[in-house]
Design an enzyme around this catalytic site. Sequence first.
Site, mmCIF file in Angstrom:
data_model
loop_
_atom_site.group_PDB
_atom_site.id
_atom_site.type_symbol
_atom_site.label_atom_id
_atom_site.label_comp_id
_atom_site.label_asym_id
_atom_site.label_seq_id
_atom_site.Cartn_x
_atom_site.Cartn_y
_atom_site.Cartn_z
ATOM 1 N N ASP A 116 -5.026 7.521 -1.436
ATOM 2 C CA ASP A 116 -5.816 6.652 -0.570
ATOM 3 C C ASP A 116 -7.247 6.570 -1.084
ATOM 4 O OD1 ASP A 116 -4.170 5.663 1.606
ATOM 5 O OD2 ASP A 116 -3.920 7.764 2.170
ATOM 6 N N HIS A 169 1.609 4.471 -2.916
ATOM 7 C CA HIS A 169 1.631 5.941 -2.888
ATOM 8 C C HIS A 169 2.824 6.487 -3.673
ATOM 9 C CE1 HIS A 169 -1.723 6.453 -0.263
ATOM 10 N NE2 HIS A 169 -1.164 5.897 0.792
ATOM 11 N N HIS A 173 0.839 -1.213 0.000
ATOM 12 C CA HIS A 173 0.000 0.000 0.000
ATOM 13 C C HIS A 173 0.870 1.258 0.000
ATOM 14 C CE1 HIS A 173 -3.426 2.602 1.464
ATOM 15 N NE2 HIS A 173 -2.408 3.282 1.967
ATOM 16 N N GLU A 174 1.824 1.317 0.924
ATOM 17 C CA GLU A 174 2.659 2.525 1.033
ATOM 18 C C GLU A 174 3.500 2.718 -0.231
ATOM 19 O OE1 GLU A 174 1.949 4.602 3.179
ATOM 20 O OE2 GLU A 174 0.903 3.404 4.686
HETATM 21 ZN ZN LIG Z 1 -2.295 5.307 2.389
#
Ligand SMILES: [Zn+2]
Length: 186
Positions: free
Chosen positions: A124, A118, A114-115
């Site tokens: 998000d 980014h 997830h990170e």
């Molecule tokens: Zn996030």
Amino acid sequence: MTSRLNRLAVALLATALTTLGLTVANPAPASAAMTICYNTSQAGSYASVANQAATIWNNATVNLTLTANCGSNLRIYRITGGGSYAVRTSLGNGRVYIDTQQAAQYSVLRIMTHEIGHILGLPDNYNGNCSLLMSGGSAGTSCTNPYPSSAEASRVSNLFAGTFSATDRSADIFRDSWPSTLTPVS
Ligand SMILES: [Zn+2]
């Protein structure tokens, strides 16, 4: 009739030249593929998790390749407290921080992918849907899915192909994707 054919020929020639011109001006997309060197020297025990996340992103996307320790486009940090978050300095560049306290509550591989998402241009999307990677902690601690959806993956591929808005490439900080599930002391 002859003049019509001539006009057609001129039009076709112009189209061909335009196409040729564009080809010369813009290198083929394949040559624009970006190698994102991620550095795990500060990742401690999460270095192997970073490698797994890189493999997931490499398998799901085109136009970019995450490669370990060939440079420092992306630095991975293992921290304790403060929450996991990502700092994107530009598309494909930045820092990812993985909080050991959150890794004890959520899937650490899901946090990692997830990170990194980014850094790869994704915002998000806290809608609680576990099939999405960017729903983060909104999908709950039981959600361990570490894979981007096909839509998330294709968006990243397109971003690295040079399409979509500049907003997704800009510097930004992404915090609070993984809310604490600990009961506050009152
Ligand atoms: Zn996030």
